[in-house]
Design a protein around this motif. Structure first.
Motif, mmCIF file in Angstrom:
data_model
loop_
_atom_site.group_PDB
_atom_site.id
_atom_site.type_symbol
_atom_site.label_atom_id
_atom_site.label_comp_id
_atom_site.label_asym_id
_atom_site.label_seq_id
_atom_site.Cartn_x
_atom_site.Cartn_y
_atom_site.Cartn_z
ATOM 1 N N SER A 150 37.739 0.340 51.200
ATOM 2 C CA SER A 150 38.205 -0.153 49.899
ATOM 3 C C SER A 150 37.729 0.771 48.786
ATOM 4 O O SER A 150 36.703 1.450 48.911
ATOM 5 C CB SER A 150 37.683 -1.577 49.665
ATOM 6 O OG SER A 150 38.258 -2.469 50.606
ATOM 7 N N TRP A 151 38.465 0.761 47.689
ATOM 8 C CA TRP A 151 38.257 1.745 46.625
ATOM 9 C C TRP A 151 36.947 1.535 45.889
ATOM 10 O O TRP A 151 36.624 0.423 45.457
ATOM 11 C CB TRP A 151 39.414 1.701 45.637
ATOM 12 C CG TRP A 151 39.334 2.732 44.558
ATOM 13 C CD1 TRP A 151 39.125 2.530 43.226
ATOM 14 C CD2 TRP A 151 39.467 4.156 44.721
ATOM 15 N NE1 TRP A 151 39.109 3.722 42.546
ATOM 16 C CE2 TRP A 151 39.313 4.747 43.438
ATOM 17 C CE3 TRP A 151 39.686 4.988 45.826
ATOM 18 C CZ2 TRP A 151 39.391 6.117 43.245
ATOM 19 C CZ3 TRP A 151 39.747 6.356 45.625
ATOM 20 C CH2 TRP A 151 39.601 6.906 44.344
ATOM 21 N N ASN A 152 36.200 2.633 45.775
ATOM 22 C CA ASN A 152 34.984 2.680 44.975
ATOM 23 C C ASN A 152 35.270 3.609 43.799
ATOM 24 O O ASN A 152 35.310 4.826 43.965
ATOM 25 C CB ASN A 152 33.813 3.209 45.808
ATOM 26 C CG ASN A 152 32.514 3.260 45.022
ATOM 27 O OD1 ASN A 152 32.507 3.445 43.805
ATOM 28 N ND2 ASN A 152 31.401 3.108 45.730
ATOM 29 N N PRO A 153 35.501 3.063 42.589
ATOM 30 C CA PRO A 153 35.888 3.927 41.471
ATOM 31 C C PRO A 153 34.782 4.871 41.028
ATOM 32 O O PRO A 153 35.057 5.978 40.561
ATOM 33 C CB PRO A 153 36.256 2.932 40.368
ATOM 34 C CG PRO A 153 35.526 1.677 40.719
ATOM 35 C CD PRO A 153 35.467 1.641 42.212
ATOM 36 N N ALA A 154 33.517 4.448 41.181
ATOM 37 C CA ALA A 154 32.420 5.318 40.757
ATOM 38 C C ALA A 154 32.330 6.556 41.648
ATOM 39 O O ALA A 154 32.085 7.670 41.177
ATOM 40 C CB ALA A 154 31.107 4.550 40.781
ATOM 41 N N SER A 192 47.221 6.749 39.170
ATOM 42 C CA SER A 192 47.308 8.120 39.676
ATOM 43 C C SER A 192 46.168 8.367 40.658
ATOM 44 O O SER A 192 45.134 7.714 40.597
ATOM 45 C CB SER A 192 47.232 9.136 38.536
ATOM 46 O OG SER A 192 45.998 9.059 37.862
ATOM 47 N N GLY A 193 46.372 9.291 41.567
ATOM 48 C CA GLY A 193 45.331 9.608 42.529
ATOM 49 C C GLY A 193 45.452 8.798 43.806
ATOM 50 O O GLY A 193 46.509 8.215 44.120
ATOM 51 N N PRO A 194 44.375 8.708 44.589
ATOM 52 C CA PRO A 194 44.421 8.090 45.924
ATOM 53 C C PRO A 194 44.912 6.644 45.948
ATOM 54 O O PRO A 194 45.651 6.255 46.848
ATOM 55 C CB PRO A 194 42.967 8.187 46.401
ATOM 56 C CG PRO A 194 42.398 9.327 45.639
ATOM 57 C CD PRO A 194 43.056 9.309 44.302
ATOM 58 N N VAL A 195 44.507 5.819 44.955
ATOM 59 C CA VAL A 195 44.922 4.417 44.960
ATOM 60 C C VAL A 195 46.431 4.304 44.791
ATOM 61 O O VAL A 195 47.105 3.554 45.515
ATOM 62 C CB VAL A 195 44.184 3.627 43.849
ATOM 63 C CG1 VAL A 195 44.773 2.232 43.690
ATOM 64 C CG2 VAL A 195 42.694 3.526 44.180
ATOM 65 N N ALA A 196 46.963 5.020 43.839
ATOM 66 C CA ALA A 196 48.414 4.997 43.629
ATOM 67 C C ALA A 196 49.151 5.524 44.855
ATOM 68 O O ALA A 196 50.188 4.971 45.260
ATOM 69 C CB ALA A 196 48.773 5.805 42.391
ATOM 70 N N GLU A 197 48.613 6.551 45.463
ATOM 71 C CA GLU A 197 49.266 7.137 46.638
ATOM 72 C C GLU A 197 49.251 6.193 47.831
ATOM 73 O O GLU A 197 50.211 6.155 48.612
ATOM 74 C CB GLU A 197 48.569 8.451 47.012
ATOM 75 C CG GLU A 197 48.753 9.549 45.970
ATOM 76 C CD GLU A 197 47.768 10.692 46.156
ATOM 77 O OE1 GLU A 197 47.031 10.692 47.172
ATOM 78 O OE2 GLU A 197 47.717 11.593 45.291
ATOM 79 N N ASP A 245 32.008 -1.371 36.737
ATOM 80 C CA ASP A 245 30.807 -1.927 36.120
ATOM 81 C C ASP A 245 30.121 -2.973 36.994
ATOM 82 O O ASP A 245 28.900 -3.082 37.009
ATOM 83 C CB ASP A 245 31.147 -2.592 34.780
ATOM 84 C CG ASP A 245 31.855 -1.659 33.818
ATOM 85 O OD1 ASP A 245 31.619 -0.445 33.906
ATOM 86 O OD2 ASP A 245 32.643 -2.154 33.000
ATOM 87 N N ILE A 246 30.935 -3.774 37.702
ATOM 88 C CA ILE A 246 30.366 -4.974 38.330
ATOM 89 C C ILE A 246 30.218 -4.884 39.840
ATOM 90 O O ILE A 246 29.479 -5.682 40.429
ATOM 91 C CB ILE A 246 31.198 -6.225 37.974
ATOM 92 C CG1 ILE A 246 32.619 -6.130 38.546
ATOM 93 C CG2 ILE A 246 31.237 -6.441 36.469
ATOM 94 C CD1 ILE A 246 33.450 -7.393 38.343
ATOM 95 N N ALA A 247 30.931 -3.976 40.490
ATOM 96 C CA ALA A 247 30.907 -3.947 41.953
ATOM 97 C C ALA A 247 30.989 -2.515 42.464
ATOM 98 O O ALA A 247 31.414 -1.611 41.754
ATOM 99 C CB ALA A 247 32.078 -4.761 42.508
ATOM 100 N N ASP A 248 30.587 -2.334 43.711
ATOM 101 C CA ASP A 248 30.749 -1.021 44.340
ATOM 102 C C ASP A 248 32.201 -0.779 44.712
ATOM 103 O O ASP A 248 32.725 0.314 44.518
ATOM 104 C CB ASP A 248 29.868 -0.932 45.585
ATOM 105 C CG ASP A 248 28.396 -0.817 45.234
ATOM 106 O OD1 ASP A 248 28.076 -0.276 44.154
ATOM 107 O OD2 ASP A 248 27.565 -1.286 46.027
ATOM 108 N N THR A 249 32.856 -1.805 45.275
ATOM 109 C CA THR A 249 34.238 -1.628 45.735
ATOM 110 C C THR A 249 35.093 -2.827 45.357
ATOM 111 O O THR A 249 34.587 -3.924 45.066
ATOM 112 C CB THR A 249 34.310 -1.467 47.263
ATOM 113 O OG1 THR A 249 33.999 -2.724 47.878
ATOM 114 C CG2 THR A 249 33.355 -0.400 47.763
#
Length: 801
Positions: free
Chosen positions: A438-442, A423-428, A364-368
């Motif tokens: 850095s992770w961008n959830p959107a 689960s997915g790339p962050v967990a891996e 909601d608040i940031a890109d990454t």
């Protein structure tokens, strides 16, 4: 691509933030027109004039030097709107009222230049709502630019576009903020309170709630959440006082009004204690009272149950403080969670609440996730961002602990952690930061950092956990031992200059560092175009390594120290007369030997927040590494350039600086004190210092660098000693210095004046350095000097005896 140069800035609003934004612009030598309402009495510019004058008095100082205030021109909305046409950037910084801002925009918009950028400094109002009503020509040039308070010292600036903002405008503004003003820019989404205040103020609300649950007072909370937690020393509630409780209340109200469906909305209401303080006019530091109040030298804290102020002497329990000292983040968090101590439970609860909040709201608040971590590091003084801490501690294990507390109803919301957490790339990858970004959830991917050209000047950008970039392991090592690393970069445009970096604590100059630097000069002369002395992080150097010198003296007396002292002086002369240029890349403190090292280099490239000074009298010594020799030579050079002014007039300033251990409060002041020269570049972004230093060394080499001639210079002799001594007598008798300070000051005067010789005699550097060595050794044997040395090593603070 055409150049876009911001030649002049207009700031609308001469309040606390507006005036200090203006101050930091003139620190960077950008002229400013500061607007406010026309005064009802006296000069129409009276409000702006008063604000400019007040900048000279504030502490911490918003200006790098008081005289810079003259670069701010006062103006008012009634007579001076046409002056907006002169400005390339207009920053509105009036009170946080949507209606007031709209009224002002209607007044000023027609006068803004056709190419100028128009930005609002707001802590959390909707930029899109603020832009409503703008003409089509201005709308693409409007955005939010949120400076944090105080603007000079807080690295963060949030840049917030609307859907209509021209991306090129944002790029230009980011480049200006990054290089010219030295800021760390985070692009935020146009959501209530953006990133920093959204997360930071939630953290303060959570701290109040959790402190209430565990029965902790404000002073204890601040001790737990300050330096012990790797955050700003001001902790939680003192930070609120510094920011201003009225500002804090505005941010909370924005969250309450505009986030009714937020899963944490139940906790966004105004805390009664905060409302009570504001109702009494206790707005924090600016009003003299808030959560804390100063009474003489004592600090009092509010007792919310009685409304009275009581002594603020609460501290973290020793057992909890021990847990917080554990350098292993995973062990630290586990110990906090498992402990039955209420203080430990409080700290775990606060961290857990934050982890849950940033995970739920990241999209909601940031890109990454990078934007969240930098916002908290640069805007709230956190040594490590919340996502970084989580990743350091063990991503999946901490996620499991947080979710268990959510399921058990211990958290401030029952919102579960998003699926991408477990689960997915962050967990891996074990976290949100990886070498590729850095992770961008959107977007569902790791995103690299901005590739704007301005970042090419940052050899090492601000590091993040997980990226794997360690400056002192980068590049190609030429030589390395336990004290120093000599190395080069592997960038084609920067690889022909040798870099020397210290590995000692506080980058002190130990005997091994001295030997390493002598080796560096030899290697640079053989194989490179120049030498740069750069240390990753601050300080540049805290001076001589007392932990190495004192044992030498205790075991072997003066004779054991003398060879090291002479070798240090040889290093200084070796740097000065080297056959390749040397550049000191300074950020933070350059004290004592660190200051001496910098002045003997060919050039200095200094971060704006550089603090230089010869401080040896604080440990009962005199500058013994050539510092007084440098000042004596510099005074003689200034006298030669202005022979109608007596040599002693130039010496007085330098004698007082060294005798009273004065330290510059900025690089600009260091230039005025003589430790920087007019041709020494001052850099505003600390991450650009190394790049600029290397380019400076290469430029000197390109111009055919030749070492200076070894020349003699005039000294003031015995007459100068007598005159300077009389000044010291007045300071001693007036209670400004102690008897032993007087003794040390007289030794400084003796050396600066060349000893008891005839005034106007010409000497060389070796002559003055011999005086330095003799006096340095004599003082080492004096009991009061030994008391000062021991006190400094035991407490880290100078003592006066």
């Amino acid at each position: 691509m055409s150049n876009f140069v911001i030649r002049k800035v207009a700031v609308l609003g001469a309040g606390v933030m507006g005036a200090q934004i203006a101050a930091h612009c003139v620190n960077a030598r950008v002229p400013v027109v500061l607007f406010d309402l026309p005064a009802k009495e006296g000069p129409k510019n009276g409000i702006a004039i008063k604000a400019i004058e007040n900048l000279r008095k504030l502490s911490p100082a918003p200006l790098g030097a008081p005289e810079l205030a003259a670069l701010i021109e006062p103006a008012n909305y009634e007579e001076d709107l046409a002056r907006l046409g002169e400005c390339d950037l207009v920053i509105e910084a009036i009170a946080e009222r949507m209606d007031w801002k709209h009224d002002l925009y209607a007044k000023v918009a027609p006068a803004i230049g056709p190419q100028a950028i128009f930005a609002t400094n707001t802590s959390g109002l909707s930029i899109t709502e603020l832009s409503k009503g703008f003409a089509a020509g201005l709308l693409p040039r409007f955005c939010g630019v949120h400076f944090f308070n105080p603007p000079r010292y807080m690295h963060l600036v949030e840049l917030i576009p609307t859907a209509a903002t021209d991306p090129a405008i944002l790029d230009r503004l980011e480049a200006f903020l990054t290089t010219v003003l030295g800021k760390g820019v985070v692009r935020a989404k146009d959501t209530p309170n953006f990133i920093g205040n959204r997360v930071g103020v939630f953290g303060l609300l959570a701290a109040m709630i959790e402190a209430g649950k565990f029965g902790l007072t404000y002073d204890v909370v601040d001790d737990l959440t300050g330096a012990k937690l790797g955050r700003a020393k001001s902790g939680t509630f003192r930070t609120g006082d510094v920011v201003g409780l009225d500002t804090l209340a505005h941010v909370i109200k924005t969250m309450e009004d505009y986030l009714p469906d937020d899963p944490f909305a139940a906790h966004y209401g105004m805390p009664p204690v905060l409302a009570g303080l504001i109702g009494q006019g206790a707005l924090g530091q600016k009003s003299g009272a808030g959560f804390f109040r100063r009474q003489g030298k004592a600090i009092l804290r509010l007792d919310p149950t009685t409304g009275d102020y009581v002594p603020a002497d609460g501290k973290a329990d020793d057992a909890v403080a021990k847990i917080l000292k554990n350098k292993d983040a995973g062990q630290r968090l586990r110990a906090l969670r498992d402990s039955g101590h209420p203080q430990a439970q409080f700290v775990w609860a606060l961290l857990r609440d934050t982890f849950q909040y940033i995970a739920v709201h990241l999209a909601d608040i940031a890109d990454t996730a990078r934007d969240v971590d930098f916002a908290m590091r640069w805007g709230f003084g956190h040594g490590i961002g919340p996502f970084e801490l989580w990743q350091h501690a063990g991503w999946l294990e901490v996620a499991q602990w947080v979710q268990e507390d959510i399921d058990a109803g211990k958290t401030l919301s029952d919102a579960p952690l998003p699926a991408w957490v477990t689960s997915g790339p962050v967990a891996e990858r074990g976290g949100v930061h990886a070498p590729e970004g850095s992770w961008n959830p959107a977007a569902g991917r790791f995103e690299p950092r901005s590739s704007l050209p301005v970042y090419g000047r940052q050899v090492f950008r601000a590091p993040l956990a997980g990226e794997g970039i360690v400056p002192l392991a980068a590049g190609k090592t030429v030589f390395e031992d336990e004290a120093i690393r000599l190395w080069t970069l592997e960038r084609a445009d920067l690889d022909d200059v040798l870099i020397a970096s210290f590995k000692t604590k506080m980058h002190t100059i130990s005997p091994a560092v001295t030997l390493g630097l002598l080796r560096a000069v030899d290697l640079a002369e053989q194989d490179y175009r120049g030498l740069v002395i750069w240390n990753d992080g601050e300080p540049f150097s805290a001076g001589a390594d007392l932990q190495a010198i004192v044992p030498l003296f205790l075991s072997g007396g003066v004779q054991a120290v003398a060879p090291e002292e002479e070798r240090l002086q040889q290093l200084m002369l070796r740097l000065r007369y080297a056959q390749v240029p040397s550049v000191a890349a300074i950020s933070g403190m350059a004290l004592g030997g660190g200051c001496e090292l910098s002045v003997y280099c060919t050039r200095r490239v200094a971060h704006f927040e550089s603090y230089l000074g010869l401080v040896e009298v604080g440990v009962g010594l005199i500058p013994g590494g050539g510092g007084l020799t440098y000042l004596a030579r510099r005074a003689a050079q200034e006298h030669a350039a202005a022979p109608d002014t007596a040599l002693l007039q130039f010496l007085k300033k330098y004698a007082l600086q060294a005798a009273t251990a004065q330290v510059s409060k900025s690089a600009i002041e260091a230039r005025r004190m003589g430790y920087l020269r007019e041709d020494d570049p001052i850099v505003f972004n600390v991450h650009e210092v190394l790049y600029t230093a290397i380019r400076e060394a290469r430029a000197l080499a390109d111009r055919g660098w030749r070492a200076p001639w070894k020349e003699t210079f005039a000294v003031a002799g015995s007459e100068g000693i007598a005159t300077l001594t009389s000044q010291l007598v007045n300071m001693r008798d007036g209670g400004f210095i102690s008897e032993y300070d007087f003794h040390l000051g007289r030794k400084v005067a003796e050396i600066l004046c060349g000893g008891n010789i005839e005034a106007g005699s010409r000497v060389d550097e070796q002559w003055i350095m011999a005086l330095e060595r003799r006096v340095f050794m004599e003082l080492l044997a004096e009991p009061k000097t030994q008391e000062r040395l021991t006190g400094m090593m035991q407490t880290g603070k100078p003592i006066r005896n």
